[in-house]
Design a protein around this motif. Sequence first.
Motif, mmCIF file in Angstrom:
data_model
loop_
_atom_site.group_PDB
_atom_site.id
_atom_site.type_symbol
_atom_site.label_atom_id
_atom_site.label_comp_id
_atom_site.label_asym_id
_atom_site.label_seq_id
_atom_site.Cartn_x
_atom_site.Cartn_y
_atom_site.Cartn_z
ATOM 1 N N ARG B 305 31.737 -48.478 -39.460
ATOM 2 C CA ARG B 305 31.031 -49.552 -40.168
ATOM 3 C C ARG B 305 32.012 -50.569 -40.767
ATOM 4 O O ARG B 305 31.789 -51.766 -40.687
ATOM 5 C CB ARG B 305 30.162 -48.955 -41.279
ATOM 6 N N THR B 306 33.090 -50.055 -41.370
ATOM 7 C CA THR B 306 34.030 -50.963 -42.033
ATOM 8 C C THR B 306 34.817 -51.804 -41.036
ATOM 9 O O THR B 306 35.295 -52.877 -41.356
ATOM 10 C CB THR B 306 34.997 -50.186 -42.936
ATOM 11 N N TYR B 307 34.931 -51.319 -39.810
ATOM 12 C CA TYR B 307 35.614 -52.114 -38.783
ATOM 13 C C TYR B 307 34.565 -52.885 -38.023
ATOM 14 O O TYR B 307 33.548 -52.312 -37.628
ATOM 15 C CB TYR B 307 36.384 -51.216 -37.821
ATOM 16 N N GLY B 308 34.796 -54.149 -37.809
ATOM 17 C CA GLY B 308 33.776 -54.926 -37.088
ATOM 18 C C GLY B 308 33.901 -54.801 -35.597
ATOM 19 O O GLY B 308 33.864 -55.777 -34.860
ATOM 20 N N ILE B 309 34.039 -53.559 -35.115
ATOM 21 C CA ILE B 309 34.249 -53.383 -33.671
ATOM 22 C C ILE B 309 32.936 -52.997 -33.003
ATOM 23 O O ILE B 309 32.078 -52.366 -33.609
ATOM 24 C CB ILE B 309 35.365 -52.336 -33.439
ATOM 25 N N LYS B 310 32.761 -53.410 -31.781
ATOM 26 C CA LYS B 310 31.503 -53.151 -31.092
ATOM 27 C C LYS B 310 31.518 -51.739 -30.468
ATOM 28 O O LYS B 310 32.305 -51.460 -29.582
ATOM 29 C CB LYS B 310 31.301 -54.199 -30.002
ATOM 30 N N VAL B 311 30.673 -50.913 -30.997
ATOM 31 C CA VAL B 311 30.623 -49.529 -30.506
ATOM 32 C C VAL B 311 29.572 -49.406 -29.413
ATOM 33 O O VAL B 311 28.432 -49.836 -29.589
ATOM 34 C CB VAL B 311 30.301 -48.549 -31.663
ATOM 35 N N LEU B 312 29.960 -48.867 -28.286
ATOM 36 C CA LEU B 312 29.004 -48.716 -27.176
ATOM 37 C C LEU B 312 28.305 -47.359 -27.202
ATOM 38 O O LEU B 312 27.136 -47.229 -26.896
ATOM 39 C CB LEU B 312 29.738 -48.881 -25.833
ATOM 40 N N ASP B 313 29.064 -46.355 -27.603
ATOM 41 C CA ASP B 313 28.512 -44.984 -27.501
ATOM 42 C C ASP B 313 29.353 -44.036 -28.351
ATOM 43 O O ASP B 313 30.575 -44.185 -28.399
ATOM 44 C CB ASP B 313 28.572 -44.558 -26.030
ATOM 45 N N VAL B 314 28.696 -43.117 -29.032
ATOM 46 C CA VAL B 314 29.435 -42.080 -29.763
ATOM 47 C C VAL B 314 28.888 -40.715 -29.356
ATOM 48 O O VAL B 314 27.683 -40.503 -29.341
ATOM 49 C CB VAL B 314 29.288 -42.245 -31.298
ATOM 50 N N LYS B 315 29.784 -39.843 -28.991
ATOM 51 C CA LYS B 315 29.335 -38.486 -28.615
ATOM 52 C C LYS B 315 30.104 -37.450 -29.415
ATOM 53 O O LYS B 315 31.329 -37.530 -29.516
ATOM 54 C CB LYS B 315 29.637 -38.222 -27.132
ATOM 55 N N ILE B 316 29.391 -36.516 -30.005
ATOM 56 C CA ILE B 316 30.075 -35.374 -30.628
ATOM 57 C C ILE B 316 29.716 -34.153 -29.794
ATOM 58 O O ILE B 316 28.565 -33.738 -29.771
ATOM 59 C CB ILE B 316 29.650 -35.174 -32.095
ATOM 60 N N ILE B 317 30.681 -33.646 -29.072
ATOM 61 C CA ILE B 317 30.389 -32.531 -28.166
ATOM 62 C C ILE B 317 30.741 -31.216 -28.841
ATOM 63 O O ILE B 317 31.867 -30.992 -29.278
ATOM 64 C CB ILE B 317 31.156 -32.701 -26.838
ATOM 65 N N GLU B 318 29.718 -30.364 -28.931
ATOM 66 C CA GLU B 318 29.891 -29.079 -29.607
ATOM 67 C C GLU B 318 30.720 -28.148 -28.731
ATOM 68 O O GLU B 318 30.629 -28.200 -27.513
ATOM 69 C CB GLU B 318 28.524 -28.410 -29.749
ATOM 70 N N PRO B 319 31.462 -27.260 -29.383
ATOM 71 C CA PRO B 319 32.079 -26.217 -28.567
ATOM 72 C C PRO B 319 30.941 -25.367 -28.003
ATOM 73 O O PRO B 319 29.921 -25.191 -28.647
ATOM 74 C CB PRO B 319 32.923 -25.436 -29.560
ATOM 75 N N THR B 320 31.093 -24.862 -26.785
ATOM 76 C CA THR B 320 30.014 -24.072 -26.196
ATOM 77 C C THR B 320 29.982 -22.695 -26.842
ATOM 78 O O THR B 320 30.944 -22.272 -27.484
ATOM 79 C CB THR B 320 30.225 -23.885 -24.694
ATOM 80 N N LEU B 321 28.888 -21.997 -26.628
ATOM 81 C CA LEU B 321 28.763 -20.636 -27.129
ATOM 82 C C LEU B 321 29.859 -19.773 -26.509
ATOM 83 O O LEU B 321 30.383 -18.859 -27.125
ATOM 84 C CB LEU B 321 27.381 -20.089 -26.771
ATOM 85 N N GLU B 322 30.183 -20.123 -25.287
ATOM 86 C CA GLU B 322 31.227 -19.378 -24.601
ATOM 87 C C GLU B 322 32.566 -19.498 -25.340
ATOM 88 O O GLU B 322 33.256 -18.503 -25.551
ATOM 89 C CB GLU B 322 31.363 -19.922 -23.178
ATOM 90 N N ASP B 323 32.897 -20.726 -25.771
ATOM 91 C CA ASP B 323 34.133 -20.928 -26.540
ATOM 92 C C ASP B 323 34.101 -20.069 -27.797
ATOM 93 O O ASP B 323 35.071 -19.422 -28.175
ATOM 94 C CB ASP B 323 34.269 -22.397 -26.969
ATOM 95 N N LEU B 324 32.915 -20.109 -28.421
ATOM 96 C CA LEU B 324 32.712 -19.388 -29.664
ATOM 97 C C LEU B 324 32.888 -17.886 -29.460
ATOM 98 O O LEU B 324 33.588 -17.197 -30.200
ATOM 99 C CB LEU B 324 31.275 -19.668 -30.095
ATOM 100 N N TYR B 325 32.227 -17.423 -28.431
ATOM 101 C CA TYR B 325 32.242 -16.001 -28.111
ATOM 102 C C TYR B 325 33.670 -15.534 -27.846
ATOM 103 O O TYR B 325 34.123 -14.510 -28.359
ATOM 104 C CB TYR B 325 31.351 -15.754 -26.897
ATOM 105 N N LEU B 326 34.367 -16.324 -27.063
ATOM 106 C CA LEU B 326 35.740 -15.946 -26.726
ATOM 107 C C LEU B 326 36.632 -15.920 -27.967
ATOM 108 O O LEU B 326 37.499 -15.061 -28.098
ATOM 109 C CB LEU B 326 36.308 -16.890 -25.675
ATOM 110 N N ALA B 327 36.363 -16.835 -28.884
ATOM 111 C CA ALA B 327 37.142 -16.840 -30.123
ATOM 112 C C ALA B 327 36.863 -15.582 -30.943
ATOM 113 O O ALA B 327 37.737 -15.059 -31.618
ATOM 114 C CB ALA B 327 36.802 -18.088 -30.938
ATOM 115 N N LEU B 328 35.605 -15.092 -30.833
ATOM 116 C CA LEU B 328 35.212 -13.937 -31.641
ATOM 117 C C LEU B 328 35.713 -12.604 -31.097
ATOM 118 O O LEU B 328 36.089 -11.715 -31.844
ATOM 119 C CB LEU B 328 33.698 -13.885 -31.763
ATOM 120 N N VAL B 329 35.649 -12.433 -29.810
ATOM 121 C CA VAL B 329 35.983 -11.115 -29.261
ATOM 122 C C VAL B 329 37.370 -11.082 -28.640
ATOM 123 O O VAL B 329 37.709 -10.156 -27.923
ATOM 124 C CB VAL B 329 34.950 -10.633 -28.210
ATOM 125 N N ARG B 330 38.142 -12.108 -28.940
ATOM 126 C CA ARG B 330 39.491 -12.203 -28.437
ATOM 127 C C ARG B 330 40.246 -10.889 -28.544
ATOM 128 O O ARG B 330 40.125 -10.187 -29.532
ATOM 129 C CB ARG B 330 40.212 -13.261 -29.263
#
Lengths: 278, 330
Positions: B305-330
Amino acid sequence: MWSVVMAVLYRDTRVLKRRMYAMISLYIIPIIFSLAIVYAPAAVTSPSQVLQRFRLLTNLPIENLSELLALMLYFSSIISITAIGTSTAYWVAEDDVHEVLYSVLKYTTLSRYVLAELAVAPLQAVISTIYLVPATIPLIGVVKSVIMYLTYLPIAVVAMSVLMIYGYTIGLLIVRLLRTSEVWIVSNWLLPLILLASGIYIPLSLIPAVLRYFAYTTPVPYIMEIAKLVLVFRSLSTQVPIVLFTFIATIYVIATTYLARSCEYVLKREGILCLRRM
Amino acid sequence: MMDPAIVVDKVVKRYVVKSGVFRRRTSVVEALKGISFTVDRGEVHALLGPNGAGKTTTVKILATLLLPDSGDAYILGHSVTKEADTVRKLVGVVLDVSRGFYPYLTGYENLMFYALLRGLSRREAKARVREVLELVGLRDAANRSYLSYSMGMRARLSIAKVLIDDPEVLLLDEPTLGLDVHSARFVRSLILDLAKRGKTILVTGHNMFEIEQIASKITVINRGQVVASDSPQSLREKIGLVHRVEINVHALERSDVEPLLTAISSRLKLEKSSVETIAENQYRIVLYVAGSREYISSNVFDVLRTYGIKVLDVKIIEPTLEDLYLALVR
Ligand SMILES: Nc1ncnc2c1ncn2[C@@H]1O[C@H](COP(=O)(O)OP(=O)(O)OP(=O)(O)O)[C@@H](O)[C@H]1O
Ligand SMILES: [Mg+2]
């Protein structure tokens, strides 16, 4: 308990319908054997000699060889009943216990499930002895054949039930002690031993003592005795075999119930009932 | 607040394995080392863990098919050890989708057997069996022998068997094992359907993509111990797996984008960042950030907002459950 009986009956009639050919061949084999036994003495000596001897031995007013043969056919049908009844020993090892036990235990206990299997005993009894009617018609005529069969049927039903229970007891005992599903390894010995010492082929007094005592732990000699009283003497002139038979039957019902409970407990404790192949 | 549907309370299970007929040798497998978790009513709860973690053992204990050595579990408030008969009426369990049926009977006959066993009259049983066969899409195959069923059909029949009872709580051990895409999808939608109707479902499995689509909560166990038990979202936050953030902007020069990246990195702790050119006058800023979705989005939007730049698209990509699972049972 009633629902378990209904379910078991439904399943068994369906299976029976589908496996009719297999069943028929299973039932026919003992019959053929038994026919050979019936005719053996007459084949070795001569029919009239057999009849003479029989009258002499039993002091019975049996008029002709046909009547004697009909009687012998009936006695030998106990072989079929024994063969088919004790074959329930395998049941424990069949698809049943392995494939469906867990699902069945959701609705009932193993001991009730086993006892419910007895619901099919009358059906089994009829299927395994009904051949007696057509087989004896040429010998003693239609009316006598039918009457004789109807007199015998209650004995056949009770005998089948008790032999089935006996089979389950042996089967469960093998599973419980050896923890194997290959019950046949032990139970295959059963039928020949029982029949040998049952008093059907060979008089009990000629059998080695060990075998004789073994035979008396099975229901067969008592069934034989009761059948003799009813079919030959046409009355239960002595209550002794009935009392002994009831006693033996009660013991096997208790033993089956106990073993089934024990097996169920082992299954719930250890997760597996049969963990060995031999 | 209602009681949870399933409570597992410090359950311990050791398998004592005996071997040898004459010389008995025993060894002990510690399958569950005191696990605890709860499943709320109406929830699809996934029980995850590597092979041999103790998932099937847990399911069997909940279904009263196995006795725990210590601890207890409760289904709708009833103890699985002390009130096993009540519990059995409340749960439906699918253990091994390819077992539990007579091979020479048809699907219909197999279900009739169970319906009668359950205590339905013949008429009720017939109606109920037709209904559940319809529900799992097996009507046309009802009169074929079980032996001729494919894996998918067997799985469907297993679920139909459970549905005969219309239980409140369903325990499904790997219900989609060996199923093709189509059948697995069918089973998933069936599970979601049942949950919508208020059933509580505990499901195990190994396919993370699949679990991600159906489960609102997951419990991860490893070597007989609970490693984590929460909603996938809060697990992501707790474990602090990195999100990938993509911001597509319109700018004349690449150098116009650089200050934006600097501004963002002054507010968010970035693990990694880069700027790519995706087309003429279009650039993509890629950020890897640890932290919750809210934390990331509020900060990123503030800066944008503070920058007057034209934003076309914003994506926040979640880590997958698989990433999560692997982190847990490592
Ligand atoms: N009846 C049994 N007797 C002895 N050990 C067993 C028995 N059943 C399971 N185990 C052992 O207990 C542990 C947990 O097994 P369990 O079947 O619960 O795992 P799981 O999480 O379901 O694994 P998978 O993903 O492979 O299905 C394993 O080490 C297994 O070998
Ligand atoms: Mg498993």
